[in-house]
Design an enzyme around this catalytic site. Structure first.
Site, short mmCIF file in Angstrom:
data_model
loop_
_atom_site.label_atom_id
_atom_site.label_comp_id
_atom_site.label_asym_id
_atom_site.label_seq_id
_atom_site.Cartn_x
_atom_site.Cartn_y
_atom_site.Cartn_z
N PHE A 24 0.83 -1.21 0.00
CA PHE A 24 0.00 0.00 0.00
C PHE A 24 0.87 1.26 0.00
O PHE A 24 0.58 2.23 -0.70
CB PHE A 24 -0.91 0.03 1.23
CG PHE A 24 -2.07 -0.92 1.15
CD1 PHE A 24 -3.18 -0.61 0.38
CD2 PHE A 24 -2.06 -2.11 1.85
CE1 PHE A 24 -4.25 -1.48 0.30
CE2 PHE A 24 -3.13 -2.99 1.77
CZ PHE A 24 -4.22 -2.67 1.00
N VAL A 90 15.39 -7.41 -1.58
CA VAL A 90 16.44 -6.52 -1.08
C VAL A 90 17.02 -7.12 0.20
O VAL A 90 16.31 -7.40 1.17
CB VAL A 90 15.85 -5.12 -0.83
CG1 VAL A 90 16.83 -4.25 -0.04
CG2 VAL A 90 15.49 -4.47 -2.15
N GLU A 181 -10.91 -12.02 12.50
CA GLU A 181 -11.46 -12.27 11.17
C GLU A 181 -11.19 -13.71 10.74
O GLU A 181 -12.06 -14.39 10.18
CB GLU A 181 -10.86 -11.29 10.15
CG GLU A 181 -11.29 -9.86 10.41
CD GLU A 181 -10.93 -8.89 9.29
OE1 GLU A 181 -11.77 -8.06 8.94
OE2 GLU A 181 -9.80 -8.95 8.79
N ASP A 311 4.06 0.18 7.16
CA ASP A 311 4.30 -0.67 8.32
C ASP A 311 5.75 -0.72 8.77
O ASP A 311 6.06 -1.26 9.83
CB ASP A 311 3.87 -2.11 7.99
CG ASP A 311 2.38 -2.33 8.15
OD1 ASP A 311 1.65 -1.34 8.38
OD2 ASP A 311 1.93 -3.50 8.05
N ALA A 322 2.53 6.32 18.05
CA ALA A 322 2.71 6.01 16.62
C ALA A 322 1.36 5.59 16.03
O ALA A 322 0.53 4.99 16.71
CB ALA A 322 3.72 4.89 16.46
C1 FAD Z 1 -4.04 -10.46 7.58
C2 FAD Z 1 -4.04 -8.95 7.59
C3 FAD Z 1 -5.24 -8.26 7.58
C4 FAD Z 1 -5.25 -6.87 7.56
N1 FAD Z 1 -6.45 -6.21 7.54
C5 FAD Z 1 -6.45 -4.86 7.43
C6 FAD Z 1 -7.69 -4.15 7.30
O1 FAD Z 1 -8.77 -4.75 7.29
N2 FAD Z 1 -7.63 -2.79 7.17
C7 FAD Z 1 -6.43 -2.11 7.17
O2 FAD Z 1 -6.44 -0.88 7.05
N3 FAD Z 1 -5.27 -2.76 7.32
C8 FAD Z 1 -5.24 -4.10 7.43
N4 FAD Z 1 -4.06 -4.77 7.56
C9 FAD Z 1 -2.82 -3.99 7.63
C10 FAD Z 1 -2.37 -3.55 6.26
O3 FAD Z 1 -2.49 -4.61 5.33
C11 FAD Z 1 -0.94 -3.06 6.35
O4 FAD Z 1 -0.90 -2.02 7.28
C12 FAD Z 1 -0.43 -2.59 5.01
O5 FAD Z 1 -0.40 -3.66 4.09
C13 FAD Z 1 0.97 -2.01 5.14
O6 FAD Z 1 1.36 -1.57 3.89
P1 FAD Z 1 2.91 -1.50 3.54
O7 FAD Z 1 2.98 -1.04 2.13
O8 FAD Z 1 3.63 -0.77 4.59
O9 FAD Z 1 3.42 -3.00 3.63
P2 FAD Z 1 2.97 -4.26 2.79
O10 FAD Z 1 1.60 -4.14 2.29
O11 FAD Z 1 3.32 -5.42 3.66
O12 FAD Z 1 3.95 -4.24 1.53
C14 FAD Z 1 5.31 -4.47 1.68
C15 FAD Z 1 5.85 -4.95 0.35
O13 FAD Z 1 7.26 -5.06 0.48
C16 FAD Z 1 7.71 -6.25 -0.13
N5 FAD Z 1 8.93 -6.66 0.54
C17 FAD Z 1 9.10 -7.06 1.82
N6 FAD Z 1 10.37 -7.35 2.05
C18 FAD Z 1 11.04 -7.12 0.91
C19 FAD Z 1 12.39 -7.26 0.54
N7 FAD Z 1 13.33 -7.67 1.39
N8 FAD Z 1 12.74 -6.97 -0.73
C20 FAD Z 1 11.80 -6.54 -1.63
N9 FAD Z 1 10.50 -6.41 -1.32
C21 FAD Z 1 10.13 -6.69 -0.06
C22 FAD Z 1 6.55 -7.22 0.06
O14 FAD Z 1 6.57 -8.23 -0.92
C23 FAD Z 1 5.34 -6.32 -0.05
O15 FAD Z 1 4.86 -6.28 -1.36
C24 FAD Z 1 -4.03 -6.16 7.58
C25 FAD Z 1 -2.82 -6.86 7.59
C26 FAD Z 1 -2.83 -8.25 7.59
C27 FAD Z 1 -1.53 -8.98 7.60
#
Ligand code: FAD
Length: 453
Positions: A24, A90, A181, A311, A322
């Site tokens: 996201f 990475v 859930e 995250d 936070a």
């Molecule tokens: C089961 C579950 C249910 C959820 N339900 C909700 C909800 O209902 N509503 C809500 O608002 N939030 C929800 N969340 C939280 C929400 O999904 C996260 O807050 C959000 O996805 C965070 O976004 P992000 O981009 O920081 O990380 P992420 O979405 O985790 O994206 C991180 C990306 O980095 C990539 N990555 C990781 N490590 C590496 C690496 N070493 N090298 C290259 N790429 C890498 C991954 O492949 C991924 O594509 C939920 C989370 C989970 C796990």
């Protein structure tokens, strides 16, 4: 993969922005920069798809197919010449040089580095959890958990004596939104779908047990929501073991802090998160949950040209706490950094992160959900919240095709109580369970080992 800073776009030099992570946050940032002549973006992810994490539990419980919640990153940015998508994990981060190195040995350096690699499960050093529990943070995790659930049903169908050895006990660690859930969806699947499909099996002996050190279900929601969620789950036969921790997870049982041993071969871990590995690799200051501490401009101190979002970051809220790890926080933090990058290029000051809180919601099972809408957290429960949940999640999903697929599967599940994608991947390690000769003797041995230690 070549390092390509300052590549000209439309004949003009542009700022090269390297974004790690297509979740996201990363997508939010890349979308803000897409189509802008002044920047050239390289978006790196270990997968070639974006995964819609809020629906992972539905893939794990065979409600949705994996393809309904994954969308191609290349396709998302296909129309933008200034965004390149690269697949690579990475493993090294040089914050000072704004560069990263992948497991395959490629180095990508930019003028600006945006870290958005999300989070991973935090097992809090619980013995055996990393080896035996099933986390739920990626599509791969969800498919492994689904495979394990279906495997225990198939194995018990073949040998019903396995039920006496805990084959149909499902334990979920964590009663937050993910655990709740998952529990609701598992209970619906077990009690409504499986009896039809496993006609020779005593499915009524299956249990879903949720364990949490805290004393409420759906932490982070209101008291009313806690009570509503507890009632919905217990009405659906879910056993809540609140105020109880998990001391140990093994291949065939879990030991709880109150001394209880639950025989099980399926422990789902929704017990906590920590920042993904690139956070530690960056050497930047890590705070709670291993997340990188950032200021209101989403930049860590002492690292010019670096931003950390979603995250992976501890983003300070107005009350000093936070912001929680939510998709909306991640998406908006990405948009904010994208806007800051463009502002700085134009000679304007960076943006300060201001969260537009549209509320939180959780689905507790078929026809039951809670929604706390808007800043003032107007509460909805039951079928209205369920309908709101369906609408919001469908709108957030990428791609019309994914939305249509999800609506067909949700409708199918709602009206027929059957689930389509009950796919058992026999090649997965999760499909192979060593049932041993006698489960009881295994427990005695591990108990002796513990007391000897
Ligand atoms: C089961 C579950 C249910 C959820 N339900 C909700 C909800 O209902 N509503 C809500 O608002 N939030 C929800 N969340 C939280 C929400 O999904 C996260 O807050 C959000 O996805 C965070 O976004 P992000 O981009 O920081 O990380 P992420 O979405 O985790 O994206 C991180 C990306 O980095 C990539 N990555 C990781 N490590 C590496 C690496 N070493 N090298 C290259 N790429 C890498 C991954 O492949 C991924 O594509 C939920 C989370 C989970 C796990």
């Amino acid at each position: 993969m070549a390092s390509d800073t300052n590549q000209p776009t439309n004949g003009r030099p542009s700022t090269h922005v390297v974004i790690v992570g297509g979740g996201f946050a990363g997508i939010g940032c890349a979308r803000e920069l897409a189509g802008e002549d002044s920047v050239h973006v390289t978006l790196i992810d270990e997968h070639n798809y974006h995964q819609f994490q809020p629906l992972l539990y539905q893939v794990a419980t065979a409600q949705l197919a994996a393809t309904s919640i994954a969308s191609s990153l290349r396709k998302t940015f296909h129309d933008y010449d200034n965004v390149d998508v690269k697949m690579g994990e990475v493993t090294e981060v040089d914050a000072a040089a704004h560069s990263v190195r992948t497991r395959a040995g490629d180095t990508i350096a930019g003028d600006i580095l945006v870290l958005a690699a999300g989070a991973q499960a935090n097992f809090f050093n619980t013995p055996g959890a990393a080896e035996h529990a099933f986390p739920l943070y990626s599509l791969t995790d969800a498919e492994r958990l689904r495979t394990r659930m279906l495997t225990v049903f198939e194995d018990a169908d073949r040998d019903p004596t396995l039920i006496d050895r805990g084959a149909l006990n499902f334990v979920i660690v964590g009663a937050g939104a993910t655990g709740t859930e998952l529990a609701g969806s598992m209970a619906d699947m077990i009690h409504d779908t499986m009896p039809e499909q496993y006609r020779d099996l005593a499915v009524s002996r299956a249990t879903v047990q949720v364990v949490d050190l805290g004393h409420v279900v759906l932490n982070g929601f209101s008291d009313k929501a806690h009570k509503y969620a507890s009632k919905v789950l217990t009405d659906r036969g879910v056993m809540l073991r609140l105020g109880t921790g998990v001391k140990e997870v093994t291949a065939d049982h879990v030991v709880l802090s109150d001394g209880t041993t639950i025989q099980t071969h399926c422990v789902a871990w929704a017990g906590g998160l920590m920042a993904a590995a690139p956070a530690a690799a960056s050497g930047l200051p890590q705070g709670r949950g291993g997340r990188i501490d950032v200021g209101p401009d989403l930049a860590p101190q002492g690292a010019p040209g670096v931003y950390v979002i979603g995250d992976m970051a501890n983003i300070p809220g107005p009350d000093g706490q936070a912001f929680p790890q939510l998709g909306s926080v991640a998406q908006q933090s990405g948009q904010c950094v994208g806007a800051s990058i463009l502002a700085e290029i134009a000679g304007d000051p960076r943006k300060t992160f201001k969260y537009n809180d549209k509320g939180i919601m959780a689905m507790i099972g078929r026809g039951a959900a809670v929604a706390e809408v808007g800043k003032h957290r107007h509460e909805l429960h039951g079928s209205i919240a369920f309908a709101a949940w369906l609408g919001v999640h469908a709108a957030l999903m990428s791609g019309v095709r994914n939305r249509i697929e999800a609506f067909v599967d949700w409708g199918w599940d709602y009206f027929s109580k059957t689930r389509g994608p009950q796919v058992l991947d026999q090649r997965s390690a999760a499909a192979h369970i060593d049932w041993g000769d006698s489960d009881d003797s295994d427990i005695e041995v591990s108990a002796r080992t513990r007391s000897a230690a």
